[in-house]
Design a protein around this motif. Structure first.
Motif, PDB file in Angstrom:
ATOM      1  N   VAL A  18      -6.023  -6.480  10.061  1.00 51.17           N
ATOM      2  CA  VAL A  18      -4.812  -6.941   9.384  1.00 51.17           C
ATOM      3  C   VAL A  18      -4.850  -6.567   7.910  1.00 51.17           C
ATOM      4  N   VAL A  19      -5.995  -6.813   7.248  1.00 47.30           N
ATOM      5  CA  VAL A  19      -6.126  -6.516   5.824  1.00 47.30           C
ATOM      6  C   VAL A  19      -6.157  -4.994   5.592  1.00 47.30           C
ATOM      7  N   SER A  20      -6.877  -4.272   6.450  1.00 44.66           N
ATOM      8  CA  SER A  20      -6.985  -2.821   6.293  1.00 44.66           C
ATOM      9  C   SER A  20      -5.628  -2.138   6.443  1.00 44.66           C
ATOM     10  N   LYS A  21      -4.825  -2.644   7.356  1.00 48.55           N
ATOM     11  CA  LYS A  21      -3.508  -2.034   7.592  1.00 48.55           C
ATOM     12  C   LYS A  21      -2.665  -2.079   6.322  1.00 48.55           C
ATOM     13  N   TYR A  22      -2.777  -3.166   5.568  1.00 52.38           N
ATOM     14  CA  TYR A  22      -2.052  -3.287   4.300  1.00 52.38           C
ATOM     15  C   TYR A  22      -2.674  -2.391   3.232  1.00 52.38           C
ATOM     16  N   THR A  23      -3.996  -2.429   3.117  1.00 54.19           N
ATOM     17  CA  THR A  23      -4.700  -1.722   2.046  1.00 54.19           C
ATOM     18  C   THR A  23      -4.582  -0.213   2.175  1.00 54.19           C
ATOM     19  N   LEU A  24      -4.624   0.306   3.393  1.00 53.64           N
ATOM     20  CA  LEU A  24      -4.579   1.757   3.608  1.00 53.64           C
ATOM     21  C   LEU A  24      -3.227   2.369   3.271  1.00 53.64           C
ATOM     22  N   ASP A  25      -2.216   1.543   3.047  1.00 52.26           N
ATOM     23  CA  ASP A  25      -0.932   2.059   2.574  1.00 52.26           C
ATOM     24  C   ASP A  25      -1.029   2.542   1.132  1.00 52.26           C
ATOM     25  N   PHE A  26      -2.052   2.085   0.399  1.00 48.43           N
ATOM     26  CA  PHE A  26      -2.217   2.439  -1.015  1.00 48.43           C
ATOM     27  C   PHE A  26      -3.480   3.259  -1.278  1.00 48.43           C
ATOM     28  N   ILE A  27      -4.543   2.985  -0.545  1.00 51.50           N
ATOM     29  CA  ILE A  27      -5.836   3.616  -0.805  1.00 51.50           C
ATOM     30  C   ILE A  27      -6.266   4.387   0.437  1.00 51.50           C
ATOM     31  N   PRO A  28      -6.582   5.688   0.328  1.00 49.16           N
ATOM     32  CA  PRO A  28      -7.001   6.471   1.497  1.00 49.16           C
ATOM     33  C   PRO A  28      -8.359   6.016   2.031  1.00 49.16           C
ATOM     34  N   LEU A  66     -15.105   1.810  -2.058  1.00 39.86           N
ATOM     35  CA  LEU A  66     -14.875   0.550  -2.772  1.00 39.86           C
ATOM     36  C   LEU A  66     -15.490  -0.634  -2.014  1.00 39.86           C
ATOM     37  N   ARG A  67     -15.404  -0.606  -0.691  1.00 39.97           N
ATOM     38  CA  ARG A  67     -16.020  -1.661   0.122  1.00 39.97           C
ATOM     39  C   ARG A  67     -17.525  -1.688  -0.091  1.00 39.97           C
ATOM     40  N   TYR A  68     -18.148  -0.512  -0.075  1.00 38.09           N
ATOM     41  CA  TYR A  68     -19.599  -0.449  -0.190  1.00 38.09           C
ATOM     42  C   TYR A  68     -20.075  -0.861  -1.588  1.00 38.09           C
ATOM     43  N   VAL A  69     -19.370  -0.420  -2.629  1.00 38.33           N
ATOM     44  CA  VAL A  69     -19.747  -0.809  -3.994  1.00 38.33           C
ATOM     45  C   VAL A  69     -19.648  -2.327  -4.154  1.00 38.33           C
ATOM     46  N   THR A  70     -18.540  -2.901  -3.678  1.00 31.35           N
ATOM     47  CA  THR A  70     -18.352  -4.351  -3.770  1.00 31.35           C
ATOM     48  C   THR A  70     -19.425  -5.091  -2.971  1.00 31.35           C
ATOM     49  N   GLY A  90      -2.213  -1.287  -9.840  1.00 33.37           N
ATOM     50  CA  GLY A  90      -1.809  -2.420 -10.665  1.00 33.37           C
ATOM     51  C   GLY A  90      -1.424  -3.646  -9.862  1.00 33.37           C
ATOM     52  N   ASN A  91      -1.570  -3.562  -8.547  1.00 38.06           N
ATOM     53  CA  ASN A  91      -1.173  -4.651  -7.654  1.00 38.06           C
ATOM     54  C   ASN A  91      -2.349  -5.614  -7.452  1.00 38.06           C
ATOM     55  N   PRO A  92      -2.274  -6.858  -7.955  1.00 39.34           N
ATOM     56  CA  PRO A  92      -3.401  -7.796  -7.796  1.00 39.34           C
ATOM     57  C   PRO A  92      -3.679  -8.168  -6.341  1.00 39.34           C
ATOM     58  N   VAL A  93      -2.641  -8.157  -5.505  1.00 38.97           N
ATOM     59  CA  VAL A  93      -2.850  -8.464  -4.080  1.00 38.97           C
ATOM     60  C   VAL A  93      -3.722  -7.402  -3.431  1.00 38.97           C
ATOM     61  N   LEU A  94      -3.505  -6.136  -3.845  1.00 38.37           N
ATOM     62  CA  LEU A  94      -4.308  -5.035  -3.312  1.00 38.37           C
ATOM     63  C   LEU A  94      -5.777  -5.228  -3.662  1.00 38.37           C
ATOM     64  N   TRP A  95      -6.067  -5.586  -4.903  1.00 41.37           N
ATOM     65  CA  TRP A  95      -7.455  -5.781  -5.313  1.00 41.37           C
ATOM     66  C   TRP A  95      -8.077  -6.995  -4.625  1.00 41.37           C
ATOM     67  N   GLY A  96      -7.241  -7.997  -4.358  1.00 40.84           N
ATOM     68  CA  GLY A  96      -7.732  -9.136  -3.575  1.00 40.84           C
ATOM     69  C   GLY A  96      -8.132  -8.705  -2.174  1.00 40.84           C
ATOM     70  N   ALA A  97      -7.334  -7.814  -1.582  1.00 42.55           N
ATOM     71  CA  ALA A  97      -7.654  -7.298  -0.251  1.00 42.55           C
ATOM     72  C   ALA A  97      -8.939  -6.474  -0.275  1.00 42.55           C
ATOM     73  N   VAL A  98      -9.110  -5.650  -1.334  1.00 44.87           N
ATOM     74  CA  VAL A  98     -10.330  -4.846  -1.468  1.00 44.87           C
ATOM     75  C   VAL A  98     -11.555  -5.749  -1.593  1.00 44.87           C
ATOM     76  N   LEU A  99     -11.437  -6.809  -2.390  1.00 40.40           N
ATOM     77  CA  LEU A  99     -12.548  -7.757  -2.537  1.00 40.40           C
ATOM     78  C   LEU A  99     -12.887  -8.412  -1.205  1.00 40.40           C
TER      79      LEU A  99
END
Length: 296
Positions: free
Chosen positions: A27-37, A44-48, A215-224
């Motif tokens: 569910v989270v990946s489906k949203y995030t992949l619209d912005f980040i390849p 980003l997942r591995y660094v975090t 610049g989308n805070p929701v996107l960074w929340g999803a990445v975290l």
């Protein structure tokens, strides 16, 4: 309950939690992949995840790491976190999500084989029957995509089978190395090397796929969430579970992913659930109960 039984139950709970987290990651990946390849998101997942786990692993690891330890980290990071996940990305892109769910769910079959060859675990009928039953359940849940054909789809399906084989090898390696290293240290070291290996793929990807929405805070929340929970947490729980139970028995919990993913897709994204979901989900849960059953 004896100590060994408590240990086994802890292992089963860890594996079930990891598979459930990965199922919900859809569910989270489906949203995030619209912005980040894909490979940029993976990096980003591995660094975090590494930033999250390193302080804990450094506190737990008292003795200096040896060359053998680093070889273990490289093996798990390369086989599981770089090759397997990369092949899954490529395979799903070339084939279909349905085929991806089915073919990557073949991992438990290969876990049984690798556990027999590398760890000497017995191929008892209960394990074999549970894996077969759960495989049928996955096909019932997601269906078999008969509409996708062509060389592109064939290449994608081969990549997905490769992802299943390499994830199975990762699972057995994690159990093997847990004899001398804690699951937390293994996970942290492997993620470090996987980050380095993913970096060139990410840089190449930037030439073809743009990154947007930074610049989308929701996107960074999803990445975290993907980095801390779905990567650091779930990878550790899977390796921990595999260190506590036989690899062949623990492999069946992998099948919980499509059930949880479909259920959360229905709850969060409003996706339709047919009767096949409930039938197939019941079959998968039955397989998990069978493999978890222990005679008094």
């Amino acid at each position: 309950m004896h100590t060994s039984e408590r240990q086994t139950m802890r292992g089963y709970c860890a594996l079930a939690a990891a598979a459930s987290i990965w199922g919900g990651m859809y569910v989270v990946s489906k949203y995030t992949l619209d912005f980040i390849p894909p490979f940029t998101l993976l990096w980003l997942r591995y660094v975090t995840a590494f930033i999250t786990l390193y302080p804990l692993a450094a506190r737990q690891k008292t003795a200096p790491l040896t060359r053998s330890d680093h070889r273990a980290f490289i093996a798990v990071g390369f086989v599981g976190y770089f090759v397997s996940v990369g092949l899954q990305f490529i395979g799903t892109r070339l084939s279909s999500a349905h085929n991806g769910a089915i073919l990557t769910s073949a991992s438990p079959v290969f876990i049984l084989l690798f556990a027999r060859l590398m760890l000497g675990e017995r191929l008892i009928p209960r394990k074999l029957f549970s894996v077969l039953l759960a495989s049928i359940g996955v096909i019932i849940v997601v269906g078999w995509d008969t509409t996708a054909t062509g060389s592109r789809v064939l290449a994608g399906n081969l990549a997905l089978i490769g992802a299943a084989v390499t994830w199975a090898l990762l699972s057995v390696l994690a159990r093997k190395f847990s004899a001398s290293l804690s699951p937390l240290v293994i996970t942290t070291g492997a993620i470090f090397w996987a980050t380095l290996m993913t970096t060139p793929a990410m840089v190449i990807e930037w030439r073809f796929l743009p990154v947007s929405g930074l610049g989308n805070p929701v996107l960074w929340g999803a990445v975290l969430y993907l980095g801390v929970v779905s990567t650091a947490g779930a990878f550790y729980l899977w390796n921990k579970g595999m260190s506590l139970v036989e690899a062949g028995s623990g492999s069946v919990f992998f099948f919980l992913q499509p059930v949880v993913g479909a259920l959360l897709g229905w709850l969060v994204l409003g996706e339709h659930l047919s009767l096949s979901f409930f039938v197939g989900g019941g079959v998968i849960l039955l397989a998990v109960l069978i493999v978890s059953y222990r005679r008094a």
